[in-house]
Design an enzyme around this catalytic site. Structure first.
Site, PDB file in Angstrom:
ATOM      1  N   PRO A 266       0.953  -1.197   0.021  1.00 52.15           N
ATOM      2  CA  PRO A 266      -0.234  -0.002  -0.077  1.00 52.15           C
ATOM      3  C   PRO A 266       0.957   1.231   0.141  1.00 52.15           C
ATOM      4  O   PRO A 266       2.011   1.330   0.789  1.00 52.15           O
ATOM      5  CB  PRO A 266      -0.815  -0.227   1.211  1.00 52.15           C
ATOM      6  CG  PRO A 266      -0.007  -1.076   2.327  1.00 52.15           C
ATOM      7  CD  PRO A 266       0.500  -2.081   1.204  1.00 52.15           C
TER       8      PRO A 266
ATOM      9  N   HIS B 135      -5.377  -1.648   8.355  1.00 48.60           N
ATOM     10  CA  HIS B 135      -4.135  -1.038   8.528  1.00 48.60           C
ATOM     11  C   HIS B 135      -4.002  -0.698  10.205  1.00 48.60           C
ATOM     12  O   HIS B 135      -4.658   0.051  10.818  1.00 48.60           O
ATOM     13  CB  HIS B 135      -4.444   0.386   8.042  1.00 48.60           C
ATOM     14  CG  HIS B 135      -2.881   0.998   8.029  1.00 48.60           C
ATOM     15  ND1 HIS B 135      -1.693   0.604   8.422  1.00 48.60           N
ATOM     16  CD2 HIS B 135      -2.213   2.025   7.098  1.00 48.60           C
ATOM     17  CE1 HIS B 135      -0.699   1.004   8.298  1.00 48.60           C
ATOM     18  NE2 HIS B 135      -1.132   2.114   7.439  1.00 48.60           N
TER      19      HIS B 135
ATOM     20  N   GLY C 262       9.490  -4.475   2.891  1.00 48.85           N
ATOM     21  CA  GLY C 262      10.232  -3.454   3.598  1.00 48.85           C
ATOM     22  C   GLY C 262      11.782  -3.842   3.047  1.00 48.85           C
ATOM     23  O   GLY C 262      12.505  -4.639   3.682  1.00 48.85           O
ATOM     24  N   GLY C 263      12.110  -2.919   2.223  1.00 49.32           N
ATOM     25  CA  GLY C 263      13.289  -2.914   1.728  1.00 49.32           C
ATOM     26  C   GLY C 263      13.731  -4.102   0.898  1.00 49.32           C
ATOM     27  O   GLY C 263      14.933  -4.272   0.695  1.00 49.32           O
TER      28      GLY C 263
ATOM     29  N   TYR D 168      -0.585   4.310  13.386  1.00 50.00           N
ATOM     30  CA  TYR D 168      -2.209   4.915  13.200  1.00 50.00           C
ATOM     31  C   TYR D 168      -2.944   4.160  14.217  1.00 50.00           C
ATOM     32  O   TYR D 168      -2.517   3.466  15.248  1.00 50.00           O
ATOM     33  CB  TYR D 168      -2.499   4.510  11.464  1.00 50.00           C
ATOM     34  CG  TYR D 168      -1.607   5.321  10.744  1.00 50.00           C
ATOM     35  CD1 TYR D 168      -1.585   6.865  10.834  1.00 50.00           C
ATOM     36  CD2 TYR D 168      -0.815   4.654   9.802  1.00 50.00           C
ATOM     37  CE1 TYR D 168      -0.714   7.499   9.870  1.00 50.00           C
ATOM     38  CE2 TYR D 168       0.096   5.404   9.109  1.00 50.00           C
ATOM     39  CZ  TYR D 168      -0.103   6.694   8.933  1.00 50.00           C
ATOM     40  OH  TYR D 168       0.856   7.329   8.024  1.00 50.00           O
TER      41      TYR D 168
ATOM     42  N   ARG E 103      -2.339  -5.511   8.579  1.00 40.83           N
ATOM     43  CA  ARG E 103      -0.836  -5.296   8.525  1.00 40.83           C
ATOM     44  C   ARG E 103      -0.598  -4.788   9.985  1.00 40.83           C
ATOM     45  O   ARG E 103      -1.197  -4.058  10.433  1.00 40.83           O
ATOM     46  CB  ARG E 103      -0.953  -4.062   7.542  1.00 40.83           C
ATOM     47  CG  ARG E 103       0.499  -3.768   7.241  1.00 40.83           C
ATOM     48  CD  ARG E 103       0.813  -2.763   6.091  1.00 40.83           C
ATOM     49  NE  ARG E 103       2.117  -3.062   5.267  1.00 40.83           N
ATOM     50  CZ  ARG E 103       2.693  -2.179   4.654  1.00 40.83           C
ATOM     51  NH1 ARG E 103       2.519  -0.827   4.904  1.00 40.83           N
ATOM     52  NH2 ARG E 103       4.010  -2.472   4.007  1.00 40.83           N
TER      53      ARG E 103
ATOM     54  N   GLN F  20      -6.862  -1.000   1.448  1.00 42.61           N
ATOM     55  CA  GLN F  20      -6.345  -0.762   2.805  1.00 42.61           C
ATOM     56  C   GLN F  20      -7.528   0.302   3.599  1.00 42.61           C
ATOM     57  O   GLN F  20      -7.425   1.253   3.173  1.00 42.61           O
ATOM     58  CB  GLN F  20      -4.755  -0.129   2.821  1.00 42.61           C
ATOM     59  CG  GLN F  20      -4.267  -0.438   4.186  1.00 42.61           C
ATOM     60  CD  GLN F  20      -2.913   0.087   4.422  1.00 42.61           C
ATOM     61  OE1 GLN F  20      -2.718   1.170   3.899  1.00 42.61           O
ATOM     62  NE2 GLN F  20      -2.060  -0.563   5.078  1.00 42.61           N
TER      63      GLN F  20
ATOM     64  N   THR G 213       0.563   5.398  -0.110  1.00 45.14           N
ATOM     65  CA  THR G 213      -0.245   6.946  -0.071  1.00 45.14           C
ATOM     66  C   THR G 213       0.382   7.497  -1.150  1.00 45.14           C
ATOM     67  O   THR G 213       1.714   7.991  -1.314  1.00 45.14           O
ATOM     68  CB  THR G 213      -0.317   7.430   1.195  1.00 45.14           C
ATOM     69  OG1 THR G 213      -0.928   6.578   1.999  1.00 45.14           O
ATOM     70  CG2 THR G 213      -0.621   8.851   1.472  1.00 45.14           C
TER      71      THR G 213
HETATM   72  C1  LIG Z   1       5.245   7.033  -0.824  1.00 45.19           C
HETATM   73  C2  LIG Z   1       4.740   5.848   0.216  1.00 45.19           C
HETATM   74  C3  LIG Z   1       3.585   5.750   0.648  1.00 45.19           C
HETATM   75  C4  LIG Z   1       3.266   4.734   1.613  1.00 45.19           C
HETATM   76  N1  LIG Z   1       1.993   4.764   2.087  1.00 45.19           N
HETATM   77  C5  LIG Z   1       1.778   3.718   2.815  1.00 45.19           C
HETATM   78  C6  LIG Z   1       0.093   3.457   3.184  1.00 45.19           C
HETATM   79  O1  LIG Z   1      -0.782   3.963   2.683  1.00 45.19           O
HETATM   80  N2  LIG Z   1       0.107   2.416   3.972  1.00 45.19           N
HETATM   81  C7  LIG Z   1       0.923   1.496   4.355  1.00 45.19           C
HETATM   82  O2  LIG Z   1       0.752   0.613   5.304  1.00 45.19           O
HETATM   83  N3  LIG Z   1       2.324   1.830   4.137  1.00 45.19           N
HETATM   84  C8  LIG Z   1       2.460   2.821   3.441  1.00 45.19           C
HETATM   85  N4  LIG Z   1       3.775   2.859   3.020  1.00 45.19           N
HETATM   86  C9  LIG Z   1       4.893   1.924   3.504  1.00 45.19           C
HETATM   87  C10 LIG Z   1       4.949   0.785   2.187  1.00 45.19           C
HETATM   88  O3  LIG Z   1       3.933   0.161   2.277  1.00 45.19           O
HETATM   89  C11 LIG Z   1       6.249  -0.182   2.583  1.00 45.19           C
HETATM   90  O4  LIG Z   1       6.097  -0.670   3.825  1.00 45.19           O
HETATM   91  C12 LIG Z   1       7.699   0.640   2.729  1.00 45.19           C
HETATM   92  O5  LIG Z   1       7.625   1.464   1.566  1.00 45.19           O
HETATM   93  C13 LIG Z   1       8.796  -0.154   2.534  1.00 45.19           C
HETATM   94  O6  LIG Z   1       8.616  -0.998   1.506  1.00 45.19           O
HETATM   95  P1  LIG Z   1       9.863  -0.767   0.146  1.00 45.19           P
HETATM   96  O7  LIG Z   1      10.947  -0.783   0.721  1.00 45.19           O
HETATM   97  O8  LIG Z   1       9.571  -2.051  -0.727  1.00 45.19           O
HETATM   98  O9  LIG Z   1       9.289   0.387  -0.457  1.00 45.19           O
HETATM   99  C14 LIG Z   1       4.436   3.824   2.051  1.00 45.19           C
HETATM  100  C15 LIG Z   1       5.570   4.096   1.771  1.00 45.19           C
HETATM  101  C16 LIG Z   1       5.980   4.989   0.862  1.00 45.19           C
HETATM  102  C17 LIG Z   1       7.277   5.145   0.353  1.00 45.19           C
END
Ligand SMILES: Cc1cc2nc3c(=O)[nH]c(=O)nc-3n(C[C@H](O)[C@H](O)[C@H](O)COP(=O)(O)O)c2cc1C
Length: 357
Positions: free
Chosen positions: A22, A173, A287-288, A178, A225, A96, A24
């Site tokens: 997810p 979520h 996560g990463g 939150y 989540r 979500q 935003t």
């Molecule tokens: C631009 C952006 C928006 C995000 N929005 C949400 C969200 O709406 N809900 C959520 O649970 N996590 C949100 N996250 C966290 C991501 O879902 C994810 O856990 C995080 O980016 C780490 O994963 P990645 O390293 O693959 O990007 C957001 C992260 C980024 C970078």
């Protein structure tokens, strides 16, 4: 490659194990997703599953500008366009469900204070309606015990709305600071009623929301989540290992679509392993992750599904790129939040990149 193998979750057949996490993006107009959201998600329908961006279940659930909602007929109609386009492109999409709690400001709520488990101020920044990002100048109002049934009802109704909007399921979520997390952690929950104090009481809102959401749709279409890593300041928990393994154990018997773990420390698998041990069922970890580390998580049996956030922002056809061992587009974090098609729908697919070359 395990990442590209199909998997069934509930009644859904995912074509691969790569989930778009997810994200935003703050591009809704008056809380309504537009044609551009349909395009963006349909471009990413190659994911085994998309978890669409956090979407407020009620006006009080909002804490960021230009985020979408799922509490009105208009919003249901607006989302239908996105779910139709994703399905036409062969994808699956969950929504979500979001209530930000204290990560908000009265300027979103006609002067009313944001709500939380307790009157504990958030030390981090919040995003104001004009996109400025700075500390809040106010503390939240603690929800009265008598207000909690209506809050749970908002989650149930939002689930029915998501179903009516054509989603394939919902993800509750309960992560990233939150509202539900504000009830889970000792730093934010100072309540003395049935929703605070003991661990069992701190878990009660999560339990009741999960049961209400399941009652609206069935567990096979419901995910949760959680972010078990500890955090700084008032978001901390005195014993996150105990809190989160109890949360996972609590959720285990419901037979959910999946449990989604946020792994905050890149390269670490501590939280994912803790959740895997405590939760018997399909496990998604985000996560990463890279292609290699995602594949390893699946190989090692720590997760059944691997989530990708930023890589899906910049690579709409990420599974194809993994399959073909192709180079990846870099993401531009200046276009993450707000704006229009730049940094949203204009990242090229492999085919488009090749045509440009
Ligand atoms: C631009 C952006 C928006 C995000 N929005 C949400 C969200 O709406 N809900 C959520 O649970 N996590 C949100 N996250 C966290 C991501 O879902 C994810 O856990 C995080 O980016 C780490 O994963 P990645 O390293 O693959 O990007 C957001 C992260 C980024 C970078």
């Amino acid at each position: 490659m395990k990442l590209l193998e199909p998997i069934s979750i509930g009644n859904l057949k995912l074509k691969n194990r790569m989930v778009m996490a997810p994200l935003t993006r703050n591009r809704a107009t008056n809380t309504l997703p537009q044609a551009i959201q349909a395009t963006y998600y349909a471009q990413r329908a190659g994911a085994g599953l998309i978890v669409a961006e956090a979407t407020q279940i009620s006006p009080m659930g909002q804490g960021y500008p230009h985020t979408p909602g799922i509490h009105s007929e208009q919003q249901i109609k607006a989302w239908k366009n996105t779910t139709d386009e994703v399905h036409k492109a062969g994808g699956l999409i969950f929504l979500q469900l979001w209530h930000v709690g204290r990560i908000s400001h009265s300027s979103y709520h006609g002067g009313k204070l944001p709500v939380s488990a307790s009157n504990v101020k958030n030390e981090g920044n919040i995003m104001y309606p004009d996109f400025s990002y700075k500390p809040s100048d106010e503390s939240p109002r603690a929800l009265e015990t008598s207000e909690i049934p209506a809050l749970i009802e908002d989650y149930r109704q939002a689930t029915l709305n998501a179903k009516a909007a054509g989603f394939d399921g919902v993800e509750i979520h309960a992560a990233n600071g939150y509202l539900i997390e504000q009830f889970l952690r000792t730093g934010t929950n100072k309540r003395t009623d049935a929703y605070g104090g003991s661990l069992e009481n701190r878990l009660r809102l999560l339990k009741e929301v999960t049961e209400a959401v399941i009652s609206a749709w069935g567990a096979k279409n419901v995910a949760v989540r959680l972010s078990p890593n500890n955090a700084e300041g008032s978001r901390s928990d005195t014993n996150p290992t105990e809190t989160y393994s109890a949360a996972a154990k609590l959720l285990s018997p419901y037979n959910l679509a999946f449990l989604h773990t946020v792994e905050a420390d890149v390269g670490n698998t501590k939280a994912s392993k803790l959740m895997r041990e405590a939760y018997k069922g399909t496990h998604l970890v985000t996560g990463g992750l890279t292609k290699e580390s995602g594949e390893k998580l699946l190989e090692d049996g720590v997760a059944d599904l691997a989530g990708y956030g930023k890589l899906f922002i910049s690579n709409p056809d990420l599974p194809d790129r993994f399959k073909q061992n192709s180079p990846l587009n870099d993401w531009d974090n200046k276009t993450f939040f707000g704006g229009s098609e730049k940094g949203y729908t204009d990242y090229p697919s492999l085919k488009e990149s090749q045509a440009l070359a």
